[in-house]
Design a protein around this motif. Structure first.
Motif, mmCIF file in Angstrom:
data_model
loop_
_atom_site.group_PDB
_atom_site.id
_atom_site.type_symbol
_atom_site.label_atom_id
_atom_site.label_comp_id
_atom_site.label_asym_id
_atom_site.label_seq_id
_atom_site.Cartn_x
_atom_site.Cartn_y
_atom_site.Cartn_z
ATOM 1 N N TYR A 1 -0.416 5.017 -5.134
ATOM 2 C CA TYR A 1 -1.020 3.947 -5.924
ATOM 3 C C TYR A 1 -2.064 3.150 -5.144
ATOM 4 C CZ TYR A 1 2.584 4.657 -9.475
ATOM 5 O OH TYR A 1 3.385 5.185 -10.453
ATOM 6 N N ASN A 2 -2.156 3.398 -3.837
ATOM 7 C CA ASN A 2 -3.118 2.712 -2.971
ATOM 8 C C ASN A 2 -2.791 1.222 -2.826
ATOM 9 O OD1 ASN A 2 -4.665 5.059 -2.388
ATOM 10 N ND2 ASN A 2 -5.593 4.912 -4.414
ATOM 11 N N LEU A 3 -3.806 0.369 -2.677
ATOM 12 C CA LEU A 3 -3.601 -1.025 -2.288
ATOM 13 C C LEU A 3 -3.349 -1.915 -3.496
ATOM 14 C CD1 LEU A 3 -3.708 -2.970 0.183
ATOM 15 C CD2 LEU A 3 -6.125 -3.324 -0.353
ATOM 16 N N GLY A 4 -2.463 -2.889 -3.313
ATOM 17 C CA GLY A 4 -2.192 -3.842 -4.380
ATOM 18 C C GLY A 4 -1.811 -5.202 -3.833
ATOM 19 N N ASP B 1 0.882 -7.566 -10.458
ATOM 20 C CA ASP B 1 0.451 -6.628 -9.435
ATOM 21 C C ASP B 1 -1.011 -6.292 -9.696
ATOM 22 O OD1 ASP B 1 0.104 -4.663 -7.580
ATOM 23 O OD2 ASP B 1 1.417 -3.186 -8.539
ATOM 24 N N PRO C 1 -2.226 -1.698 -12.525
ATOM 25 C CA PRO C 1 -1.668 -3.054 -12.596
ATOM 26 C C PRO C 1 -0.344 -3.111 -13.359
ATOM 27 C CG PRO C 1 -3.477 -2.819 -14.142
ATOM 28 C CD PRO C 1 -3.453 -1.564 -13.332
ATOM 29 N N TYR D 1 0.859 -1.180 0.000
ATOM 30 C CA TYR D 1 0.000 0.000 0.000
ATOM 31 C C TYR D 1 0.891 1.224 0.000
ATOM 32 C CZ TYR D 1 -2.781 3.901 1.571
ATOM 33 O OH TYR D 1 -3.361 5.142 1.657
ATOM 34 N N ASN E 1 8.209 1.592 -4.558
ATOM 35 C CA ASN E 1 7.151 1.407 -5.558
ATOM 36 C C ASN E 1 7.322 2.300 -6.781
ATOM 37 O OD1 ASN E 1 5.051 -0.203 -6.305
ATOM 38 N ND2 ASN E 1 3.461 1.031 -5.347
ATOM 39 N N SER F 1 -3.905 -4.277 -8.904
ATOM 40 C CA SER F 1 -4.174 -2.997 -8.253
ATOM 41 C C SER F 1 -4.852 -2.073 -9.243
ATOM 42 C CB SER F 1 -2.868 -2.366 -7.755
ATOM 43 O OG SER F 1 -2.025 -2.025 -8.852
#
Length: 762
Positions: free
Chosen positions: A424-427, A449, A454, A420, A656, A451
């Motif tokens: 990009y928030n949650l993945g 990935d 992706p 997270y 990330n 999310s």
């Protein structure tokens, strides 16, 4: 009326029983034979060393030693001639945080594998098409390697009865469900098997017929085995099962499973204790089986417990030595080097045997040292094809046979991670890895990935050459992300970027940590604008998307000697790349209104060849035990005539990041887009407590869109193309990946930017 507690009654029986055992020996004129029995108990077993120190002090010498789990390690080392002081020094110097994990330093992993190493919170082998949980949390490669090095002097002595002090240790056979006495073969694997606590350490295959775990499952206190060896007097040290355990210590699945597996062995101890003549039980309240970093204090507790009985122990020494002086003991020779006349790999395919021998760079017919052998094993383990590698020696008429025992990684695994961040928030990251599918040394990998932005990465490679230092691979990458579009430092909307490339790469490994390579691939890049951008930029109102397609050739040199990819504290990095694009097809797609009466909604042209050069240099220099100085310099320059999407996206922290992104603390992720940049960073990092790193950082950035004026803009120090940024924060090492909280801002204006990250990134 006198009231006896069970322990007092036991001590009374032992005291009145011992004179009869001694008197019988005195009448025959034969020196009684003494057996040391050392129980298991995890880290608490280090108390055995303190007891041994006192036994040496009073003049006692064993005729036999038996041990289980940690008792097998202390007893095994003592049996081949190490003194109590030497073992104590070892315990003080061992980095238990490294030894008791599956981790090796990242600088021992070959460069093409570094990114994948220790990047998943869960790794599940696949058997019969179904993912399974691993057989233990810790393979113990470094532990096995340590044992092998410490028992190097055993080379050529196969029978434990031929040690300076005859020795037996105990394991539990999972297949037959019975106790196994280990008294021959390789001492290091016997010790590793005897301490393989179920669910914590993976089992050990020994002699090809036994799958062994901790001997404490059935016999944690091997008194009977010492008697069977011929001991007349038993001195037992017990640090095992604690019946008064604090409930707070049973809060994890591992702790519950471990204690459950040892209950049977704890009941067996009650049957063993009556046969002990001198029973020493150190007071280890406050310490647990996992208190390895408290080794000094635990050894002191063992010494204190023995000193409570020092008068009795000294009387015993005077009595038995008065009958007959103990034999002079000669430790096994240290064997600084060994002549290796043959190298074999147990239970291995011929092709894998060749791979192991070639990659280890060890040659038969040569003298090798422990350091050379460890470097060879590190080279092998760093390929990430093995879960564990250890070895033993077999004496030959001339020299010795080096026998590798390997545990290959499962042919296929499913690996899982989550991440997270506040950009990009949650993945969810899923990885499937396939080893040795077409030939030994091949590796296929697919990572996804899942999310809102992706990513996909697929590779297949194999190693060639005598030392397996040449690697060829095919690959395919894809990603999609939404990128903010900034105009005059204002976010005016988003554009959607998708990217795919596929091709092949050739790499020459110049060592574990550096390589040169060339890549040839075809790539396609698409950019689509949001409507709100078109409202601000009306000249783009009819534009639907841009597409760039074409082949590229890249030349690379890379060096990476960081000790850890996620949490480096020392080492250096060099990353140089030259990319050349050929025959790029630039397609513009429009959505013309019907009133304009355009027949063709697309325009297409072939762009002139263009180039890009990237350079990155970074180092972590230790400034003490807990502090590191981190410096970095990076630059990117490119041809003016290039696709918009081949600019550098600058801003964000180091976690990330995507292709073409350049981190800069003080700017939002992708806040500025430029064709050329120059960046310098300096940071001070400190390990505040174990696993928690705090740092402060300063960085400077110079940007330009025109390569012809870039040098002038650097020299002019123009504030319009220059950024300063400061930041501070911390990173904590968690089981699911780094937790990083960082705050930064530009210095010309206060624009606080938070960078949050949790988990292993793609």
């Amino acid at each position: 009326m006198i009231k006896f507690t069970p322990l007092a009654l036991l001590a009374f029986l032992l005291i009145i029983h011992l004179p009869y055992r001694l008197s019988g020996q005195e009448e025959s004129g034969q020196r009684p034979r003494i057996g040391y029995v050392l129980s298991g108990g995890g880290a608490k077993g280090m108390a055995h060393v303190g007891v041994l120190k006192v036994l040496e002090e009073v003049g006692l010498q064993p005729d036999y030693i038996t041990g289980t789990s940690m008792g097998s390690i202390i007893g095994g080392l003592y049996s081949i001639g190490y003194s109590a002081d030497e073992i104590s020094t070892m315990i003080k110097n061992i980095d238990w945080g490294t030894v008791l994990t599956n981790e090796i330093p990242a600088n021992q992993v070959i460069l093409p594998r570094k990114h994948e190493y220790n990047r998943y919170m869960l790794q599940m082998p696949i058997y019969g098409g179904k993912p399974q949980l691993p057989s233990g949390l810790i393979e113990g490669q470094k532990l096995s390697q340590l044992f092998s090095e410490l028992t190097w002097r055993q080379a050529g002595v196969n029978d434990f009865r031929d040690f300076p002090y005859p020795f037996v240790c105990i394991g539990t056979d999972l297949l037959k469900g019975e106790m196994v006495e280990m008294n021959s073969g390789d001492l290091s694997s016997a010790m590793r098997a005897s301490m393989a606590i179920p669910s914590v350490f993976t089992p050990v295959v020994r002699d090809s017929i036994h799958i062994l775990v901790d001997g404490g499952v059935l016999r944690n206190f091997p008194v009977q085995e010492a008697i069977d060896m011929g001991a007349d007097i038993i001195i037992g040290v017990y640090v095992g099962f604690d019946r008064e355990m604090n409930p707070d210590e049973l809060r994890t699945l591992t702790s519950v499973m471990t204690r459950t597996s040892l209950i049977s062995g704890a009941h067996d101890v009650e049957a063993q204790i009556p046969n002990v003549d001198y029973f020493i039980v150190p007071d280890l309240e406050g310490y647990s089986a996992s208190s390895f970093t408290d080794g000094v204090a635990i050894m002191e507790r063992g010494e204190a417990a023995a000193r409570l009985q020092i008068d009795r122990l000294r009387a015993l020494a005077d009595s038995v030595n008065g009958i007959q002086a103990p034999p002079e003991i000669q430790p096994l020779p240290a064997n600084d080097s060994i002549l290796i006349t043959e190298i074999v790999v147990e239970n291995s395919r011929p092709s894998m045997t060749r791979f192991i021998i070639e990659k280890s760079e060890l040659e038969s017919g040569s003298w090798i040292t422990p350091e050379e052998l460890n470097r060879g094993i590190d080279r092998l383990f760093g390929t990430l094809f093995f879960d564990r590698i250890d070895y033993g020696f077999v004496a030959l008429e001339e020299g010795s046979r080096l026998v590798f025992r390997i545990k290959e990684k499962p042919s296929s695994t499913l690996n899982v991670a989550i991440h997270y961040d506040n950009f990009y928030n949650l993945g969810l990251v899923l990885n499937y890895t396939l080893l040795n599918s077409l030939t030994d040394g091949s590796r296929g990998s697919i990572s996804l990935d899942i999310s809102g932005s992706p990513q996909l990465r697929a590779t297949y490679d194999f190693q060639l050459g005598k030392k397996r230092s040449f690697m060829t691979s095919v690959f395919f990458d894809a990603e999609r992300q939404t990128i903010p579009f900034f105009s005059n430092n204002v976010d005016i909307g988003n554009y959607h970027h998708s990217y795919q490339r596929g091709g092949m790469a050739l790499r020459q490994l110049l060592g574990t940590n550096n390589q040169v390579g060339v890549e040839f691939y075809y790539r396609s890049s698409t950019m689509k604008l949001d409507e709100n951008i078109k409202e601000v930029r009306p000249e783009l109102v009819y534009l639907d998307k841009f597409i760039y397609r074409g082949p590229e050739l890249a030349f690379k040199y890379q060096l990476n000697s960081f000790d850890n990819e996620m949490y480096p504290t020392r080492g250096g990095m060099i990353d140089l790349e030259y990319r050349q694009a050929f025959q790029t097809n630039f397609v513009s797609k429009y959505q013309w209104p019907d009133s304009l009466n355009f027949l063709d909604p697309n325009t297409s042209e072939i762009m002139d060849p263009y180039w890009r050069v990237n350079a990155h240099f970074e180092s972590f220099l230790p400034m003490g035990k807990k502090v590191s100085l981190n410096t970095a310099f990076s630059a990117g320059i490119s041809d003016n005539d290039k696709p918009f999407t081949d600019n550098y996206y600058i801003g964000g922290y180091r976690y990330n990041l995507r292709p073409n992104q350049v981190p800069f603390v003080g700017l939002n992720l992708n806040e500025t887009l430029n064709g050329n940049y120059l960046k310098e960073k300096i940071a001070l990092q400190m390990e505040v407590i174990p696993k928690l790193y705090a740092s402060v950082l300063a960085n400077i950035l110079i940007v330009s869109d025109d390569i012809t004026t870039f040098l002038d803009e650097i020299l002019s120090w123009d504030e319009q193309t220059r950024y300063f940024g400061l930041g501070a924060g911390f990173t904590y090492k968690t089981p699911i990946g780094p937790l990083s909280v960082y705050l930064g801002s530009r210095t010309d204006l206060w624009n606080p930017v938070w960078y949050l990250n949790l988990g292993f990134t793609f």
